[in-house]
Design a protein around this motif. Structure first.
Motif, PDB file in Angstrom:
ATOM      1  N   VAL A  27      17.330  -5.180  -1.751  1.00 41.26           N
ATOM      2  CA  VAL A  27      17.189  -6.316  -0.869  1.00 41.26           C
ATOM      3  C   VAL A  27      16.146  -6.241   0.232  1.00 41.26           C
ATOM      4  CG1 VAL A  27      19.572  -7.216  -1.395  1.00 41.26           C
ATOM      5  CG2 VAL A  27      18.963  -5.586   0.783  1.00 41.26           C
ATOM      6  N   ARG A  28      15.731  -4.988   0.249  1.00 39.74           N
ATOM      7  CA  ARG A  28      14.589  -4.877   1.379  1.00 39.74           C
ATOM      8  C   ARG A  28      14.357  -3.474   1.242  1.00 39.74           C
ATOM      9  NH1 ARG A  28      15.843  -3.109   6.746  1.00 39.74           N
ATOM     10  NH2 ARG A  28      14.189  -3.862   7.606  1.00 39.74           N
ATOM     11  N   ALA A  29      13.056  -3.153   1.971  1.00 37.98           N
ATOM     12  CA  ALA A  29      12.468  -1.736   1.973  1.00 37.98           C
ATOM     13  C   ALA A  29      11.823  -1.919   3.370  1.00 37.98           C
ATOM     14  CB  ALA A  29      11.633  -1.141   0.919  1.00 37.98           C
ATOM     15  N   GLU A  30      11.916  -0.748   4.258  1.00 33.45           N
ATOM     16  CA  GLU A  30      11.131  -0.682   5.423  1.00 33.45           C
ATOM     17  C   GLU A  30      10.236   0.719   5.525  1.00 33.45           C
ATOM     18  OE1 GLU A  30      11.387  -0.995  10.393  1.00 33.45           O
ATOM     19  OE2 GLU A  30      13.171  -0.725   9.252  1.00 33.45           O
ATOM     20  N   LEU A  31       9.160   0.657   5.487  1.00 28.36           N
ATOM     21  CA  LEU A  31       8.014   1.789   5.578  1.00 28.36           C
ATOM     22  C   LEU A  31       7.778   1.831   7.298  1.00 28.36           C
ATOM     23  CD1 LEU A  31       5.538   0.831   2.973  1.00 28.36           C
ATOM     24  CD2 LEU A  31       7.778   1.932   2.520  1.00 28.36           C
ATOM     25  N   ARG A  32       7.984   2.960   7.699  1.00 25.83           N
ATOM     26  CA  ARG A  32       7.706   3.396   9.250  1.00 25.83           C
ATOM     27  C   ARG A  32       6.567   4.494   9.128  1.00 25.83           C
ATOM     28  NH1 ARG A  32      13.234   4.036   8.344  1.00 25.83           N
ATOM     29  NH2 ARG A  32      14.565   2.275   9.041  1.00 25.83           N
ATOM     30  N   PRO A  33       5.308   4.092   8.887  1.00 24.92           N
ATOM     31  CA  PRO A  33       4.414   5.046   9.122  1.00 24.92           C
ATOM     32  C   PRO A  33       4.261   5.441  10.564  1.00 24.92           C
ATOM     33  CG  PRO A  33       3.694   3.137   7.617  1.00 24.92           C
ATOM     34  CD  PRO A  33       4.852   2.784   8.332  1.00 24.92           C
ATOM     35  N   GLU A  34       4.024   6.750  10.604  1.00 27.63           N
ATOM     36  CA  GLU A  34       3.579   7.556  12.066  1.00 27.63           C
ATOM     37  C   GLU A  34       2.246   8.157  11.610  1.00 27.63           C
ATOM     38  OE1 GLU A  34       6.773  10.218  12.907  1.00 27.63           O
ATOM     39  OE2 GLU A  34       8.202   8.808  13.277  1.00 27.63           O
ATOM     40  N   VAL A  35       1.239   7.431  12.245  1.00 29.88           N
ATOM     41  CA  VAL A  35      -0.011   7.879  12.119  1.00 29.88           C
ATOM     42  C   VAL A  35      -0.943   8.421  13.324  1.00 29.88           C
ATOM     43  CG1 VAL A  35      -2.422   7.112  11.115  1.00 29.88           C
ATOM     44  CG2 VAL A  35      -0.318   5.800  10.363  1.00 29.88           C
ATOM     45  N   ALA A  36      -1.460   9.541  13.121  1.00 28.20           N
ATOM     46  CA  ALA A  36      -2.097  10.150  14.180  1.00 28.20           C
ATOM     47  C   ALA A  36      -3.697   9.894  13.802  1.00 28.20           C
ATOM     48  CB  ALA A  36      -1.977  11.699  14.494  1.00 28.20           C
ATOM     49  N   VAL A  37      -4.496   9.447  14.919  1.00 25.82           N
ATOM     50  CA  VAL A  37      -5.949   8.988  14.518  1.00 25.82           C
ATOM     51  C   VAL A  37      -6.706   9.978  15.311  1.00 25.82           C
ATOM     52  CG1 VAL A  37      -5.483   7.012  13.435  1.00 25.82           C
ATOM     53  CG2 VAL A  37      -6.111   7.313  15.962  1.00 25.82           C
ATOM     54  N   ALA A  38      -7.896  10.232  15.101  1.00 24.12           N
ATOM     55  CA  ALA A  38      -9.070  10.905  16.037  1.00 24.12           C
ATOM     56  C   ALA A  38      -9.182  10.275  17.191  1.00 24.12           C
ATOM     57  CB  ALA A  38     -10.147  11.212  15.252  1.00 24.12           C
ATOM     58  N   SER A  61     -10.724   5.092   5.604  1.00 22.89           N
ATOM     59  CA  SER A  61     -11.765   5.829   5.295  1.00 22.89           C
ATOM     60  C   SER A  61     -13.054   4.976   5.361  1.00 22.89           C
ATOM     61  CB  SER A  61     -11.869   6.762   4.057  1.00 22.89           C
ATOM     62  OG  SER A  61     -11.961   5.948   3.005  1.00 22.89           O
ATOM     63  N   VAL A  62     -12.960   3.735   4.811  1.00 18.88           N
ATOM     64  CA  VAL A  62     -14.015   2.893   4.700  1.00 18.88           C
ATOM     65  C   VAL A  62     -14.113   2.026   5.902  1.00 18.88           C
ATOM     66  CG1 VAL A  62     -14.206   2.854   1.982  1.00 18.88           C
ATOM     67  CG2 VAL A  62     -12.964   1.019   3.314  1.00 18.88           C
ATOM     68  N   ASN A  63     -13.565   1.957   6.794  1.00 18.19           N
ATOM     69  CA  ASN A  63     -13.477   1.159   8.156  1.00 18.19           C
ATOM     70  C   ASN A  63     -13.670   2.096   9.435  1.00 18.19           C
ATOM     71  OD1 ASN A  63     -12.937  -1.886   7.596  1.00 18.19           O
ATOM     72  ND2 ASN A  63     -11.606  -0.637   6.238  1.00 18.19           N
ATOM     73  N   GLY A  64     -14.069   3.219   9.326  1.00 22.90           N
ATOM     74  CA  GLY A  64     -14.498   4.217  10.486  1.00 22.90           C
ATOM     75  C   GLY A  64     -13.099   4.619  11.245  1.00 22.90           C
ATOM     76  N   VAL A  65     -12.014   4.567  10.633  1.00 21.33           N
ATOM     77  CA  VAL A  65     -10.893   5.167  11.316  1.00 21.33           C
ATOM     78  C   VAL A  65     -10.381   6.644  10.822  1.00 21.33           C
ATOM     79  CG1 VAL A  65      -8.247   4.695  11.715  1.00 21.33           C
ATOM     80  CG2 VAL A  65      -9.853   2.710  11.896  1.00 21.33           C
ATOM     81  N   ARG A  69      -7.591  -1.226  15.128  1.00 20.10           N
ATOM     82  CA  ARG A  69      -7.800  -1.486  14.119  1.00 20.10           C
ATOM     83  C   ARG A  69      -7.123  -0.604  12.786  1.00 20.10           C
ATOM     84  NH1 ARG A  69      -9.644  -4.517  10.349  1.00 20.10           N
ATOM     85  NH2 ARG A  69     -11.312  -3.537   8.734  1.00 20.10           N
ATOM     86  N   ALA A  70      -6.747   0.573  13.292  1.00 24.78           N
ATOM     87  CA  ALA A  70      -5.656   1.381  12.602  1.00 24.78           C
ATOM     88  C   ALA A  70      -4.648   0.874  12.507  1.00 24.78           C
ATOM     89  CB  ALA A  70      -5.521   2.696  13.261  1.00 24.78           C
TER      90      ALA A  70
END
Length: 159
Positions: free
Chosen positions: A107-118, A79-83, A125-126
């Motif tokens: 022992v570990r975690a994995e985040l797998r964000p799936e992001v849709a941008v305009a 939001s503050v970087n124009g994405v 940058r996103a």
């Protein structure tokens, strides 16, 4: 200036309807987690430890906390970087290793964000903002195991 924040919860378990902790098999693992003014969370232990699979367990809540914290920082940074983020989903996983004594640790975690941008958003940058979100995430900075990020960015709508 350093700030201190305090978080209070009310975790409750009762032996009502069972024999209590007379033996390992005699007690239910069901309990509730509450925070004043919010809905209760129905919790239990993992089914591998005699818990109710229809309730959240502490291990799932830890992984969800990592994922949620990362997402909230990421959305702020976008939001503050124009994405302009249109949709965000993370199918996060955590790996816990149990030792011979029955204790264990993540022992570990994995985040797998799936992001849709305009369409007018900078996809590179996103993607790069995930590193900054990870650096700022309160929960990720508090755990003693690696949290890996495997993000996917796609454009939402006509290009």
């Amino acid at each position: 200036m350093e700030k201190t924040h305090t978080y209070s919860t009310d975790v409750h378990w009762s032996a009502a309807g069972c024999e209590g902790t007379k033996s390992y098999r005699s007690y239910r693992r069901d309990h509730t987690i509450a925070v004043e003014g919010k809905p209760e969370i129905a919790a239990s232990s993992d089914p591998a430890f005699r818990g109710d699979r229809t309730r959240y367990n502490p291990e799932e809540l830890l992984v969800a906390s990592l994922s949620s914290c990362h997402m909230l920082w990421y959305l702020h940074l976008c939001s503050v970087n124009g994405v302009t983020v249109i949709d965000y989903r993370d199918r996060a996983t955590g790996t816990m290793r149990e030792d011979a004594e029955g204790s264990g640790r993540f022992v570990r975690a994995e985040l797998r964000p799936e992001v849709a941008v305009a369409p007018d958003s900078d996809r590179a940058r996103a993607l790069s903002l995930h590193s900054e979100a990870h650096r700022l995430c309160f929960i990720a900075q508090s755990v003693n195991f690696p949290v890996e990020i495997s993000a996917d960015i796609r454009t939402f709508g006509p290009a």
